[in-house]
Design a protein around this motif. Structure first.
Motif, short mmCIF file in Angstrom:
data_model
loop_
_atom_site.label_atom_id
_atom_site.label_comp_id
_atom_site.label_asym_id
_atom_site.label_seq_id
_atom_site.Cartn_x
_atom_site.Cartn_y
_atom_site.Cartn_z
N GLN A 1 0.83 -1.21 0.00
CA GLN A 1 0.00 0.00 0.00
C GLN A 1 0.86 1.26 0.00
O GLN A 1 0.56 2.23 -0.68
CB GLN A 1 -0.92 -0.02 1.23
CG GLN A 1 -1.85 1.15 1.34
CD GLN A 1 -3.11 1.00 0.52
OE1 GLN A 1 -3.40 -0.04 -0.03
NE2 GLN A 1 -3.86 2.07 0.43
N PHE A 2 1.93 1.24 0.80
CA PHE A 2 2.76 2.44 0.97
C PHE A 2 4.12 2.34 0.28
O PHE A 2 4.91 3.27 0.37
CB PHE A 2 2.93 2.73 2.46
CG PHE A 2 1.63 2.89 3.17
CD1 PHE A 2 0.79 3.96 2.89
CD2 PHE A 2 1.21 1.95 4.10
CE1 PHE A 2 -0.43 4.10 3.53
CE2 PHE A 2 -0.01 2.08 4.75
CZ PHE A 2 -0.83 3.16 4.46
N GLY A 3 4.42 1.23 -0.39
CA GLY A 3 5.68 1.09 -1.11
C GLY A 3 6.89 1.09 -0.19
O GLY A 3 7.85 1.81 -0.43
N GLU A 4 6.86 0.28 0.84
CA GLU A 4 7.93 0.25 1.83
C GLU A 4 9.10 -0.62 1.39
O GLU A 4 9.01 -1.40 0.46
CB GLU A 4 7.38 -0.27 3.16
CG GLU A 4 6.30 0.63 3.74
CD GLU A 4 5.68 0.05 5.00
OE1 GLU A 4 6.01 -1.10 5.37
OE2 GLU A 4 4.86 0.74 5.60
N THR A 5 10.21 -0.47 2.11
CA THR A 5 11.38 -1.30 1.91
C THR A 5 11.47 -2.26 3.08
O THR A 5 11.49 -1.83 4.24
CB THR A 5 12.66 -0.44 1.84
OG1 THR A 5 12.52 0.49 0.76
CG2 THR A 5 13.89 -1.29 1.63
N ILE A 6 11.51 -3.56 2.79
CA ILE A 6 11.62 -4.57 3.84
C ILE A 6 12.58 -5.66 3.42
O ILE A 6 12.96 -5.75 2.25
CB ILE A 6 10.25 -5.22 4.17
CG1 ILE A 6 9.70 -5.97 2.95
CG2 ILE A 6 9.27 -4.20 4.68
CD1 ILE A 6 8.61 -6.95 3.29
N LYS A 7 12.96 -6.51 4.38
CA LYS A 7 13.71 -7.72 4.08
C LYS A 7 12.70 -8.86 4.07
O LYS A 7 12.14 -9.20 5.11
CB LYS A 7 14.76 -7.96 5.16
CG LYS A 7 15.93 -6.99 5.09
CD LYS A 7 16.93 -7.26 6.18
CE LYS A 7 17.74 -8.48 5.82
NZ LYS A 7 18.88 -8.68 6.72
N PRO A 8 12.44 -9.46 2.90
CA PRO A 8 11.46 -10.54 2.83
C PRO A 8 11.76 -11.71 3.76
O PRO A 8 10.86 -12.32 4.30
CB PRO A 8 11.50 -10.98 1.37
CG PRO A 8 12.05 -9.81 0.64
CD PRO A 8 12.98 -9.13 1.59
N ASN A 9 13.04 -12.00 3.95
CA ASN A 9 13.43 -13.00 4.94
C ASN A 9 14.78 -12.57 5.51
O ASN A 9 15.47 -11.71 4.94
CB ASN A 9 13.46 -14.41 4.34
CG ASN A 9 14.51 -14.58 3.27
OD1 ASN A 9 15.68 -14.29 3.49
ND2 ASN A 9 14.09 -15.05 2.11
N PRO A 10 15.18 -13.13 6.64
CA PRO A 10 16.39 -12.66 7.32
C PRO A 10 17.67 -12.76 6.49
O PRO A 10 18.62 -12.02 6.71
CB PRO A 10 16.49 -13.56 8.55
CG PRO A 10 15.12 -14.09 8.76
CD PRO A 10 14.48 -14.15 7.41
N ASN A 11 17.73 -13.67 5.52
CA ASN A 11 18.95 -13.87 4.74
C ASN A 11 18.99 -13.06 3.44
O ASN A 11 19.96 -13.14 2.70
CB ASN A 11 19.10 -15.36 4.40
CG ASN A 11 19.20 -16.21 5.64
OD1 ASN A 11 19.77 -15.79 6.65
ND2 ASN A 11 18.62 -17.39 5.60
N SER A 12 17.97 -12.29 3.16
CA SER A 12 17.95 -11.53 1.90
C SER A 12 18.27 -10.07 2.16
O SER A 12 18.24 -9.58 3.28
CB SER A 12 16.58 -11.66 1.23
OG SER A 12 15.60 -11.05 2.02
N LYS A 13 18.60 -9.38 1.07
CA LYS A 13 18.86 -7.95 1.20
C LYS A 13 17.53 -7.20 1.16
O LYS A 13 16.53 -7.70 0.65
CB LYS A 13 19.80 -7.48 0.08
CG LYS A 13 19.30 -7.71 -1.31
CD LYS A 13 20.34 -7.28 -2.33
CE LYS A 13 19.82 -7.60 -3.73
NZ LYS A 13 20.75 -7.24 -4.74
N PRO A 14 17.50 -5.98 1.68
CA PRO A 14 16.24 -5.20 1.68
C PRO A 14 15.72 -4.98 0.27
O PRO A 14 16.48 -4.73 -0.66
CB PRO A 14 16.65 -3.87 2.33
CG PRO A 14 17.87 -4.19 3.12
CD PRO A 14 18.57 -5.29 2.38
#
Length: 146
Positions: A103-116
């Motif tokens: 909805q807001f176009g955020e930056t997240i890490k999909p899982n702990p081992n991936s990059k944002p």
């Protein structure tokens, strides 16, 4: 499109004073159910409230793009809640967290081992001008039939 209802506020306040709690609950149930149906259809069509298509998916590491529509099961997860004071439509639990990212176009890490990863804005919940007109029409029809 504006998500505020400032132009409708005085009108809605006058109507609210004329209805009892039971009538307000019935009206809020009616509004939330109708809007949920419209929003489900819009999400299924992969469109935001302005009528624009959702941003397309990015390529994965191999270079192919995942096929199929995004959020296919999402319309089934739209929840409504209402009382004499409010009408709500949205998502709950983990689905609400995931949808907030889109909805807001955020930056997240999909899982702990991936990059944002930055997700594009894909607005699934919001009011269009047609939704506002639907609200006005439903209130008018409710008052005429009460």
């Amino acid at each position: 499109m504006s998500d505020n209802f400032e132009e409708l506020t005085p009108w809605l306040e006058r109507i609210s004073k004329q209805l009892n709690a039971q009538q307000k609950t019935r009206l809020n149930r009616r509004l939330s159910t109708k809007l949920r149906t419209v929003w489900k259809r819009r999400i299924k069509a992969q469109k935001d409230p302005d009528g624009k298509r959702f941003a397309s998916r990015k390529r994965d590491g191999v270079g192919s793009i995942r096929r199929g529509a995004m959020f296919q099961r999402l319309p089934k997860m739209l929840k409504t809640s209402y009382s004499s004071n409010r009408a709500e439509i949205g998502f709950a639990g983990r689905t609400a967290e995931v949808m907030a990212v889109h909805q807001f176009g955020e930056t997240i890490k999909p899982n702990p081992n991936s990059k944002p990863t930055r997700y594009p804005v894909r607005e699934t919940v919001g009011f269009s001008d047609e939704d506002k007109q639907l609200i006005i029409n439903e209130i008018r029809e409710f008052l005429l039939n009460e």
